[in-house]
Design a protein around this motif. Structure first.
Motif, PDB file in Angstrom:
ATOM      1  N   PHE A   1      -5.340   0.060 -10.145  1.00  0.00           N
ATOM      2  CA  PHE A   1      -5.205   1.512 -10.056  1.00  0.00           C
ATOM      3  C   PHE A   1      -5.573   1.955  -8.645  1.00  0.00           C
ATOM      4  O   PHE A   1      -6.619   1.558  -8.119  1.00  0.00           O
ATOM      5  N   VAL A   2      -4.700   2.750  -8.050  1.00  0.00           N
ATOM      6  CA  VAL A   2      -4.936   3.219  -6.685  1.00  0.00           C
ATOM      7  C   VAL A   2      -4.900   4.739  -6.641  1.00  0.00           C
ATOM      8  O   VAL A   2      -4.372   5.402  -7.542  1.00  0.00           O
ATOM      9  N   SER A   3      -5.481   5.257  -5.580  1.00  0.00           N
ATOM     10  CA  SER A   3      -5.436   6.695  -5.341  1.00  0.00           C
ATOM     11  C   SER A   3      -4.065   7.074  -4.794  1.00  0.00           C
ATOM     12  O   SER A   3      -3.459   6.315  -4.027  1.00  0.00           O
ATOM     13  N   HIS A   4      -3.589   8.239  -5.184  1.00  0.00           N
ATOM     14  CA  HIS A   4      -2.319   8.743  -4.665  1.00  0.00           C
ATOM     15  C   HIS A   4      -2.513  10.088  -3.959  1.00  0.00           C
ATOM     16  O   HIS A   4      -1.568  10.850  -3.790  1.00  0.00           O
ATOM     17  N   SER A   5      -3.770  10.338  -3.556  1.00  0.00           N
ATOM     18  CA  SER A   5      -4.035  11.551  -2.788  1.00  0.00           C
ATOM     19  C   SER A   5      -3.617  11.339  -1.342  1.00  0.00           C
ATOM     20  O   SER A   5      -3.447  10.206  -0.878  1.00  0.00           O
TER      21      SER A   5
ATOM     22  N   GLU B   1       2.276   8.954 -14.505  1.00  0.00           N
ATOM     23  CA  GLU B   1       2.440   7.502 -14.623  1.00  0.00           C
ATOM     24  C   GLU B   1       1.097   6.783 -14.535  1.00  0.00           C
ATOM     25  O   GLU B   1       0.766   5.930 -15.368  1.00  0.00           O
ATOM     26  N   ARG B   2       0.332   7.125 -13.512  1.00  0.00           N
ATOM     27  CA  ARG B   2      -0.961   6.473 -13.360  1.00  0.00           C
ATOM     28  C   ARG B   2      -1.954   6.936 -14.415  1.00  0.00           C
ATOM     29  O   ARG B   2      -2.675   6.129 -15.014  1.00  0.00           O
ATOM     30  N   ASN B   3      -2.029   8.233 -14.664  1.00  0.00           N
ATOM     31  CA  ASN B   3      -3.058   8.758 -15.549  1.00  0.00           C
ATOM     32  C   ASN B   3      -2.853   8.347 -16.999  1.00  0.00           C
ATOM     33  O   ASN B   3      -3.820   8.210 -17.755  1.00  0.00           O
TER      34      ASN B   3
ATOM     35  N   GLN C   1       2.766  -1.164 -22.377  1.00  0.00           N
ATOM     36  CA  GLN C   1       3.919  -0.442 -21.839  1.00  0.00           C
ATOM     37  C   GLN C   1       3.506   0.563 -20.777  1.00  0.00           C
ATOM     38  O   GLN C   1       4.202   0.722 -19.761  1.00  0.00           O
ATOM     39  N   ARG C   2       2.366   1.221 -20.971  1.00  0.00           N
ATOM     40  CA  ARG C   2       1.937   2.223 -19.998  1.00  0.00           C
ATOM     41  C   ARG C   2       1.484   1.575 -18.689  1.00  0.00           C
ATOM     42  O   ARG C   2       1.763   2.106 -17.602  1.00  0.00           O
ATOM     43  N   VAL C   3       0.799   0.454 -18.769  1.00  0.00           N
ATOM     44  CA  VAL C   3       0.384  -0.241 -17.544  1.00  0.00           C
ATOM     45  C   VAL C   3       1.613  -0.783 -16.810  1.00  0.00           C
ATOM     46  O   VAL C   3       1.727  -0.649 -15.576  1.00  0.00           O
ATOM     47  N   GLU C   4       2.537  -1.380 -17.540  1.00  0.00           N
ATOM     48  CA  GLU C   4       3.750  -1.912 -16.910  1.00  0.00           C
ATOM     49  C   GLU C   4       4.591  -0.802 -16.288  1.00  0.00           C
ATOM     50  O   GLU C   4       5.148  -0.972 -15.193  1.00  0.00           O
TER      51      GLU C   4
ATOM     52  N   LYS D   1     -12.871  12.320 -11.446  1.00  0.00           N
ATOM     53  CA  LYS D   1     -12.106  13.531 -11.145  1.00  0.00           C
ATOM     54  C   LYS D   1     -10.908  13.673 -12.067  1.00  0.00           C
ATOM     55  O   LYS D   1     -10.587  14.772 -12.531  1.00  0.00           O
ATOM     56  N   VAL D   2     -10.229  12.558 -12.328  1.00  0.00           N
ATOM     57  CA  VAL D   2      -9.085  12.583 -13.241  1.00  0.00           C
ATOM     58  C   VAL D   2      -9.522  13.026 -14.629  1.00  0.00           C
ATOM     59  O   VAL D   2      -8.909  13.900 -15.256  1.00  0.00           O
TER      60      VAL D   2
END
Length: 341
Positions: free
Chosen positions: A237-241, A162-164, A214-217, A256-257
């Protein structure tokens, strides 16, 4: 009755260990006065902290090379410094620094001495007669359609699709990685992104394609479904680690992504290639280069030219075929149709 006189204490002699005298604090070394001018030069410019650091490192090379005051530097010495930067290793006969690095360092020195002259610290700029190394005009490093498709396919299989997907889509709209990191939720109005923090103050707005919107939403909706209260000032955009969950995704995190995608696809992929792809594709599709420059927020036509070269080549070839076809239809059968005999 008179009080008794007090006894005078005996004098004690305390031996001094002259073999190990108490250390005295040494006076601190005086600061190089030339550095004060560098600090003043940096303070006078409106540049980002990373750029300040780069300028300071470039000028430090000159300080390490020469111990003379700024006023004593002559054009000959600047030329000698240029030769020093362009030196070769004796063992390998290879250049120590590339032309691009030499051009950057020497350009910083020229910039600094120009400021020193305008500020009247020196009367003559010793760098005016020393040319910067010429560089080969760089080529655009744009991704082709097949590579972009492979990247998106790899993201669908990544741990955080979702984020990437949203992150890569925004990068493919020509934003620099640092600009993406600085975006907040309020910078996305449902149609475009407003860049408020940018290199060389190149702020502006970039419209998104329907897929990008659409991807951002979808990413923002996914975050809210996870229980996050996404506020206007929240990072886009936030980290999900585990370590940095919920914190702003910084430049290093974006890298890193991108590196993980590059490793998975085998494509030499970095964030700036997305910027190249955005600009090159728009020019190839016929968009006015001036408008493309407005969206990429380039200030230099020379640096933007790399993105127009492919379109110029395609246009030149199309004009060639149109011209040769026209020439052949106008010629009589007895006439040689070759343009190059």
């Amino acid at each position: 009755m008179k009080p008794k006189p007090q006894a005078i204490p005996e004098i004690q002699i305390i031996p001094v260990d002259r073999a190990h005298p108490k250390p005295q604090a040494l006076p601190s070394a005086p600061r190089d006065l030339r550095e004060l001018r560098i600090e003043e030069f940096l303070q006078a410019r409106s540049i980002a902290s990373r750029t300040q650091k780069a300028y300071r490192q470039d000028l430090q090379q000159f300080l390490d090379w020469s111990d003379q005051s700024w006023a004593e530097i002559s054009p000959r010495q600047v030329a000698q410094f240029k030769a020093h930067l362009m030196r070769k290793e004796l063992e390998t006969d290879q250049r120590v620094l590339s032309d691009a690095t030499v051009r950057r360092v020497l350009g910083t020195v020229k910039n600094f001495f120009g400021w020193m002259t305008r500020s009247r610290y020196i009367s003559v700029d010793p760098t005016t007669e020393v040319d910067l190394p010429k560089l080969v005009e760089p080529e655009a490093q744009n991704l082709n359609e097949a590579e972009v498709e492979r990247i998106y396919q790899a993201i669908h299989q990544s741990p955080m699709p979702e984020r990437n997907l949203a992150l890569t889509s925004v990068l493919l709209h020509g934003l620099r990685a640092n600009e993406v990191s600085a975006l907040n939720r309020e910078d996305f109005d449902g149609r475009r992104l407003t860049i408020r923090v940018a290199k060389a103050d190149s702020k502006g707005a970039v419209p998104l394609t329907q897929d990008g919107i659409q991807r951002v939403e979808a990413y923002l909706s996914w975050r809210q479904a996870q229980g996050e209260a996404v506020q206007p000032t929240s990072p886009l955009f936030v980290s999900h680690s585990r370590r940095n969950a919920g914190q702003r995704l910084k430049y290093e995190g974006i890298r890193k992504v991108v590196d993980a995608i590059s490793q998975k696809t085998g494509i030499e992929f970095h964030a700036h290639r997305c910027r190249h792809t955005f600009a090159t594709n728009l020019v190839l599709k016929g968009m006015n280069p001036y408008h493309v420059m407005t969206l990429t927020r380039h200030r230099s036509v020379q640096s933007f030219r790399r993105y127009t070269k492919a379109a110029d080549q395609a246009a030149a070839e199309a004009a060639f075929y149109d011209t040769t076809r026209t020439s052949q239809t106008q010629e009589s059968p007895e006439t040689d149709s070759s343009l190059f005999t």
